[in-house]
Design an enzyme around this catalytic site. Sequence first.
Site, PDB file in Angstrom:
ATOM      1  N   HIS A  17      38.156  44.553  42.388  1.00 34.48           N
ATOM      2  CA  HIS A  17      37.527  44.461  41.065  1.00 34.48           C
ATOM      3  C   HIS A  17      37.442  45.878  40.509  1.00 34.48           C
ATOM      4  O   HIS A  17      36.813  46.763  41.124  1.00 34.48           O
ATOM      5  CB  HIS A  17      36.138  43.830  41.156  1.00 34.48           C
ATOM      6  CG  HIS A  17      36.169  42.395  41.571  1.00 34.48           C
ATOM      7  ND1 HIS A  17      35.315  41.868  42.512  1.00 34.48           N
ATOM      8  CD2 HIS A  17      36.967  41.372  41.186  1.00 34.48           C
ATOM      9  CE1 HIS A  17      35.571  40.577  42.683  1.00 34.48           C
ATOM     10  NE2 HIS A  17      36.575  40.257  41.880  1.00 34.48           N
ATOM     11  N   GLU A  20      34.073  48.076  40.126  1.00 29.06           N
ATOM     12  CA  GLU A  20      33.191  48.236  41.284  1.00 29.06           C
ATOM     13  C   GLU A  20      33.597  49.538  41.968  1.00 29.06           C
ATOM     14  O   GLU A  20      34.523  49.583  42.782  1.00 29.06           O
ATOM     15  CB  GLU A  20      33.281  47.015  42.192  1.00 29.06           C
ATOM     16  CG  GLU A  20      32.811  45.745  41.475  1.00 29.06           C
ATOM     17  CD  GLU A  20      32.946  44.470  42.305  1.00 29.06           C
ATOM     18  OE1 GLU A  20      33.337  44.557  43.492  1.00 29.06           O
ATOM     19  OE2 GLU A  20      32.658  43.387  41.757  1.00 29.06           O
ATOM     20  N   HIS A 116      33.379  46.102  47.904  1.00 30.50           N
ATOM     21  CA  HIS A 116      32.910  45.597  46.610  1.00 30.50           C
ATOM     22  C   HIS A 116      31.526  46.140  46.300  1.00 30.50           C
ATOM     23  O   HIS A 116      30.811  46.640  47.162  1.00 30.50           O
ATOM     24  CB  HIS A 116      32.848  44.059  46.635  1.00 30.50           C
ATOM     25  CG  HIS A 116      34.183  43.407  46.710  1.00 30.50           C
ATOM     26  ND1 HIS A 116      34.831  42.913  45.608  1.00 30.50           N
ATOM     27  CD2 HIS A 116      34.991  43.166  47.771  1.00 30.50           C
ATOM     28  CE1 HIS A 116      35.994  42.389  45.978  1.00 30.50           C
ATOM     29  NE2 HIS A 116      36.107  42.540  47.283  1.00 30.50           N
ATOM     30  N   GLU A 176      29.677  44.354  50.446  1.00 37.65           N
ATOM     31  CA  GLU A 176      29.025  44.179  49.142  1.00 37.65           C
ATOM     32  C   GLU A 176      27.822  45.095  49.094  1.00 37.65           C
ATOM     33  O   GLU A 176      26.884  44.942  49.881  1.00 37.65           O
ATOM     34  CB  GLU A 176      28.577  42.733  48.935  1.00 37.65           C
ATOM     35  CG  GLU A 176      29.682  41.758  48.604  1.00 37.65           C
ATOM     36  CD  GLU A 176      30.106  41.811  47.133  1.00 37.65           C
ATOM     37  OE1 GLU A 176      29.566  42.642  46.387  1.00 37.65           O
ATOM     38  OE2 GLU A 176      30.978  41.007  46.763  1.00 37.65           O
TER      39      GLU A 176
END
Length: 299
Positions: A17, A20, A116, A176
């Site tokens: 992404h 990010e 991420h 994450e």
Amino acid sequence: MSNISTVNKILVSGGTHGNELSGVQAVKYWQNNNEELRKHCPSALVDLALINEKAIEKRMRYVDEDLNRQFTFERLAKNGGAEHNALNHEQQLAQSINTTYGPKHDPKYDLVIDIHNTTSNMGPSVILLSSDNFHIQIARFIKQSMPEAVILVEDQIDYQAHPYFCTIGKRGVMLELGPQAHGTLKAALFLQTKQLTEIILRFIQTWNTKALEPMPETTGFRLDKEVPYPTRNGLKSAMIHPSIDGEDFNALATGSPCFLGFDGNDIHWEEDTTYPHFIGEAAYHHLDIAFATAKKIDI
């Protein structure tokens, strides 16, 4: 220890992404300091990659479609059979990635670590897509090395059925880190990104050299389901309740408020106690996903 073979080839990736930035900046850092990662795992080849470079350039999550949902066998086969120019950017890119770093049905990489960020207050979280002995051991090693890390297991479907980029490897994990606004960078999360990645590589080194010591059980979470925003007449009718906003992985008990209606009334959680996460994730707002729930588990 299970019969999983030695991990010989690892890919560390950022920018799946494009907005990010912890993974993007970490990969760029390691590209300029190419021994920084390898010293933690000399028994394996460690490659680095920035995945969606056009989205990174534009500081967008994606150009046309979420790249991190393109890697099911069905999507890869469907798009592979389409006229290439008719595909959108991420569909074309997934085909290219599958050729370069895959193919998913016969992986080149033994492990993919995909980095991420989330706008939710999930801290340093590690998403594991399987719960076999290899992944149990990696979870325990991470928690032993970094107690504040959160382990989230998403093994509700077979590993290769997941649509995520990391599943082009024989094994794949996602980091994450949050909360971090899209298109921004927080130094603390950047440092945690480096730390988590190094811990995983040190685990692989101990795995490969059969130096892994027995470790005690630890606590983690297993994904349950996604919870939509309340709607009325096809429109959102409520927001995340302030009492749970930012409270990722804390218990949401039966009867507790979870939404605040635009009419000012609380909406209460009617199911069993659960552990919400990805609470109010900005990238999921247009999908009407308010949060995901999980069960607390021993790993």
